[in-house]
Motif scaffolding. Sequence first.
Motif, short mmCIF file in Angstrom:
data_model
loop_
_atom_site.label_atom_id
_atom_site.label_comp_id
_atom_site.label_asym_id
_atom_site.label_seq_id
_atom_site.Cartn_x
_atom_site.Cartn_y
_atom_site.Cartn_z
N ALA A 56 2.79 24.86 62.82
CA ALA A 56 3.95 25.82 62.27
C ALA A 56 5.05 25.16 62.24
CB ALA A 56 4.00 27.19 63.28
N ALA A 57 5.47 24.21 63.07
CA ALA A 57 6.70 23.38 62.97
C ALA A 57 6.86 22.58 61.92
CB ALA A 57 6.70 22.58 64.44
N HIS A 91 -6.91 27.83 65.45
CA HIS A 91 -6.86 27.39 66.74
C HIS A 91 -6.37 28.49 67.81
CE1 HIS A 91 -5.02 24.00 69.58
NE2 HIS A 91 -5.90 24.53 70.37
N ASP A 92 -7.06 28.75 68.82
CA ASP A 92 -6.86 29.79 69.90
C ASP A 92 -6.29 28.87 70.97
OD1 ASP A 92 -7.60 32.11 68.54
OD2 ASP A 92 -9.43 32.23 69.53
N ILE A 93 -4.84 29.08 71.21
CA ILE A 93 -4.11 28.27 72.20
C ILE A 93 -4.34 28.86 73.52
CG2 ILE A 93 -1.88 27.22 72.90
CD1 ILE A 93 -1.29 26.66 70.24
N GLY A 153 -8.90 16.00 64.85
CA GLY A 153 -7.60 15.97 65.20
C GLY A 153 -6.71 17.15 64.51
N GLU A 154 -5.51 17.17 64.90
CA GLU A 154 -4.64 18.17 64.39
C GLU A 154 -4.24 17.75 63.05
OE1 GLU A 154 -0.01 19.55 64.98
OE2 GLU A 154 -1.46 19.47 66.87
N VAL A 155 -4.23 18.65 61.83
CA VAL A 155 -3.68 18.28 60.82
C VAL A 155 -2.48 19.04 60.25
CG1 VAL A 155 -5.92 17.64 59.81
CG2 VAL A 155 -5.21 20.11 59.52
N ASP A 187 -1.93 28.39 66.53
CA ASP A 187 -1.03 27.52 65.71
C ASP A 187 -2.11 26.05 65.76
OD1 ASP A 187 0.80 25.91 64.60
OD2 ASP A 187 2.10 26.23 66.02
N LYS A 188 -1.58 24.96 65.27
CA LYS A 188 -2.03 23.68 65.43
C LYS A 188 -3.60 23.61 64.72
CE LYS A 188 0.98 22.88 69.40
NZ LYS A 188 1.01 22.39 70.94
N TYR A 189 -3.69 23.69 63.28
CA TYR A 189 -4.94 23.63 62.74
C TYR A 189 -5.62 22.02 63.01
CZ TYR A 189 -3.39 27.61 59.70
OH TYR A 189 -3.26 28.76 59.36
N HIS A 190 -7.02 22.31 63.46
CA HIS A 190 -7.67 20.97 63.63
C HIS A 190 -8.53 21.07 62.87
CE1 HIS A 190 -6.88 19.18 67.62
NE2 HIS A 190 -5.81 20.28 67.57
#
Length: 605
Positions: free
Chosen positions: A99-100, A65-67, A94-96, A77-80
Amino acid sequence: MMKKKHWSLILSGTMLLSAFFGFTSSSSAADPVVTSGNPIFTSIFTADPSAHVWGDGRIYVYASHDIFPSRGSDLMDKYHVFSSDNMVDWVDEGEVLRAANVSWGRPEGGFMWAPDAAYKNGTYYLYYPHPSGTNWNDTWKIGVATSNKPAADFTDQGYIQGLPGSNMIDPSVFRDDDGTYYLYAGGGGKSYGVKLASNMTSIDGPIKQFTELQDFHEATWVFKRGSMYYLMYSDNNPGANRVRYATSSGPLGPWTNRGIMLDPVLNSETTHGSIVEYKGNWYLFYHNAKISANGTLRSVCVDRLTFNSDGTIQKVIQTSEGVPAVGPRSRATEIKYYDLINENFDAYTQKTEYAMNGSNVTIGGGATRSGANIENMHNQGSYIQLSGINGGAGGKELLTVLYASGDSGAAFKVDASGDTTGDGYFLSLPGTGGWGNYTGRTNRLIDLNPGANNVIRLNGGMGGANISRVIVSLKPATQPTEYPMSGNNVTVGGGATRSNGTIENLHIPGSYFQLTGIDGGTGGKKQLTIVYGSADNQSTFKVNASGDTTGNGYTFSLPGTGGWSTYTGRVSGQIDLNAGTNNVIRVNGGMGGANVTRIIVAPIP
């Protein structure tokens, strides 16, 4: 038909959109051909696609994911996960993972690079590269997260021990015919492979380095066709990676180099892909920067892949058309790029114009007002905010910005009340030839909440544009309106639960879900359709609606569909709604079970 003149917008990074409709081209009126268009994912910027077909018959793509706005690869961050049942209509599941969620990871976060996935004995495994320390280049690990679902509820399980700490990126997991799994990874010119242990989270045997690969850079992908093993990867061609491949008679080589199978992609120096067979066809997934014209804001594409009789691969031709459908039209969240280029927004006829000197418009961060126009949007932190925006029944609505720009191209980040991903929206503003030349007109679909309390914010700082007006256009209430169960106007109770955009556990007595902000138009009879899946033979829902003067509600009988995830069920009936957008619909369970994905409210045919 395509409006050829609009293709000139591509290189300036047109628009990033998502919607519930597609584009149909046809070779004849009797022989329609629906194609995916490229790129295929347009709701967010995505790269490094990893495609898999699981037992439910859908194809799933796990992407990085290129934010936006981009800070380069360190912010990824935040794989979809995206899925389809026909290669044309794609759903952002959706997001799966982010990093957090990784307790062992780099304190500063970011660096969630190209992932892959595998399935074994009822468990889905998500493999991803992530540094464990601030010194990210020397502390790479391959993390593992698991779930009992292909596109939701992944929980991190730590990382695979015993792998090198540098250059260990871009994991690829391959399952051989005998059920053995292999892990491949590498970057910086070093390529590795190793057998995975039966627990899927540790290695079983020595790590092998593939020194025989020609000009290896990164982006390993391994698959098998017949008795031949294939290893695909990105090479070091300066500023414009190509995809090369090699073949072998075994999963760990030795590999025979076969040459280039994909030329450099548009506007991006990186190349990363995957190959999969689905419904009898072979496909190559890859990314480019067609939408943004920015190599750090990429988008996933797909094209057909063809083998020669000796098993070698023909060079893949990158197309704008993408691939044809391999099944009937179905649910989608991703707009076809054809529709984006064609500005196919004829249904959005309920227009409201907002002047830039209106009382609901505020500015800041260096933006200034000159007469009726907003200027100096090139400043970092500059913004225009509009309040009191009517979202009608909520969902996808059309934003149009009228502007002038002396820059060659600018971009805005748009924030809107109904955005559930938190990424905002990419809005491209190609130059108009002068700061006083207000001929610019750029569109994109945004998400708004039901009702008149929405806020839209245009964020500048990425090139300049002077804004004269903003238009928000809705579909009139006479059109059918879809309400997904993931919407923030949906609440559940009585034991009902929401999972990955679906309402479940409606077999429990007292269970219900309720939708607010339903648009009843002028009021009266409307047709309600419930879209669902059910393994029960028969279920019953009682529906309450705002316009019901009897208080008795409405009964809907739902025949079984053969499975809880077989969302082929559609049952319709008439309900009464009040005029306006403040209606409430409540669906009560407890008489057999059904998992609901969305409801549709439409005028009576």
